[in-house]
Design an enzyme around this catalytic site. Structure first.
Site, PDB file in Angstrom:
ATOM      1  N   GLU A 109     -75.505 -24.565   7.942  1.00 16.31           N
ATOM      2  CA  GLU A 109     -75.002 -23.377   7.250  1.00 16.31           C
ATOM      3  C   GLU A 109     -74.114 -22.553   8.181  1.00 16.31           C
ATOM      4  OE1 GLU A 109     -78.443 -21.376   5.707  1.00 16.31           O
ATOM      5  OE2 GLU A 109     -78.810 -22.906   4.180  1.00 16.31           O
TER       6      GLU A 109
ATOM      7  N   HIS B  37     -76.143 -27.728   4.266  1.00 17.21           N
ATOM      8  CA  HIS B  37     -77.423 -27.037   4.533  1.00 17.21           C
ATOM      9  C   HIS B  37     -78.301 -27.961   5.395  1.00 17.21           C
ATOM     10  CE1 HIS B  37     -76.485 -23.985   1.449  1.00 17.21           C
ATOM     11  NE2 HIS B  37     -76.156 -24.987   0.655  1.00 17.21           N
TER      12      HIS B  37
ATOM     13  N   SER C  70     -70.938 -25.970   0.598  1.00 16.73           N
ATOM     14  CA  SER C  70     -72.140 -26.501  -0.030  1.00 16.73           C
ATOM     15  C   SER C  70     -71.773 -27.621  -1.010  1.00 16.73           C
ATOM     16  CB  SER C  70     -72.914 -25.357  -0.698  1.00 16.73           C
ATOM     17  OG  SER C  70     -74.177 -25.802  -1.146  1.00 16.73           O
TER      18      SER C  70
END
Length: 275
Positions: A205, A178, A136
């Site tokens: 993800e 994401h 992330s």
């Protein structure tokens, strides 16, 4: 900012950006591959949880890596720039065979760690063969240019993305995470329009790319990655667009790669999973 040069016949370590929300329990394919690459039961993994404001983030990942068979896993708490300049934190990285940067807020990462001794040591360690993974926010900060924010949606717009300096482990791409889950194609296209030299890489993800010292990446995980190649872009309206305008971009090439797919960053060529 270019990657640190490789010296003394060393081989650069893998750079492993992960799209976030990676499986930590059932199979954990991405994290298991990272542990194995770092040496399995001989691995020493250092976790950097600075991007997260949750106090247990570092402990969560050290437990996960221990459960996946790592020899040792430790977490470095660095919540201020003074922490990131301390000699003991910098020296703690020297024992690592792998470093893992957690998710959270990438601007928190860059403002606390940017330009510090820890940041500089990470670049040098990767050039000496230490593998560096990030999920992330930890993935977003890996390139020279970091996506710090932007608008969701499929449409590229003149003001569709905010950029900031990154760690500089690669200067060949810009990374978003994401990706499918948060509809971020538009902001990745906008980022690529600023400098068509860069490849845009959008990570879903539970999906990571393992970029080897040969500049070939391989996709691992349950999702996929989107690659935007503007190397043959024939027209972009970015230079004339008004604030908020939709962009015209002609000549883009795109690939979508799932588990096992590969991409050569130098040749800009995609390959299907090999047998």
């Amino acid at each position: 900012m270019c990657p640190s040069p490789v010296v003394d016949n060393a081989q650069r370590g893998f750079v492993i950006p992960i799209g976030g929300a990676e499986d930590k329990l059932t199979g954990a394919a991405v994290l298991q591959r990272f542990v194995d690459l770092c040496g399995g039961n001989r691995a020493h993994i250092v976790v950097i949880p600075t991007a997260s404001r949750l106090k247990d983030t570092g402990d969560v990942y050290t437990r996960v890596f221990n459960d996946l068979g790592a020899g040792t896993a430790t977490s470095l708490t660095m919540n201020t720039r003074e922490d990131a300049a301390r000699a003991d934190n910098i020296d703690a990285l020297e024992q690592a065979t792998g470093v893992f940067i957690t998710g959270g807020n990438q601007l928190r990462l860059s403002t606390i760690l940017g330009g510090t001794g820890v940041f500089q040591r990470l670049r040098k360690l990767n050039a000496r063969g230490v593998h560096i993974a990030g999920t992330s926010a930890g993935a977003a900060i890996m390139p020279e240019h970091m996506i710090a924010g932007g608008k969701k949606g499929l449409l590229p717009r003149q003001n569709g993305v905010k950029l900031a300096p990154g760690l500089g482990l690669t200067n060949a791409m810009i990374i978003d995470q994401h990706f499918s889950q948060r509809s971020r194609l538009g902001r990745l296209l906008t980022a690529v329009s600023y400098n068509p030299f860069l490849l845009g890489v959008g990570l879903d993800e539970d999906t990571g790319v393992f970029i080897g010292p040969d500049d070939v990446l391989q996709v691992i995980g349950s999702g996929g990655i989107t690659i935007v190649d503007a190397g043959e872009l024939s027209y972009s309206s970015m230079d004339s667009a008004e604030r908020g305008d939709a962009l015209t971009m002609i000549g883009l090439k795109m690939h979508f790669l799932a588990d096992g797919g590969r991409y050569d960053l130098q040749k800009r060529s995609a390959f299907p999973p090999s047998d």
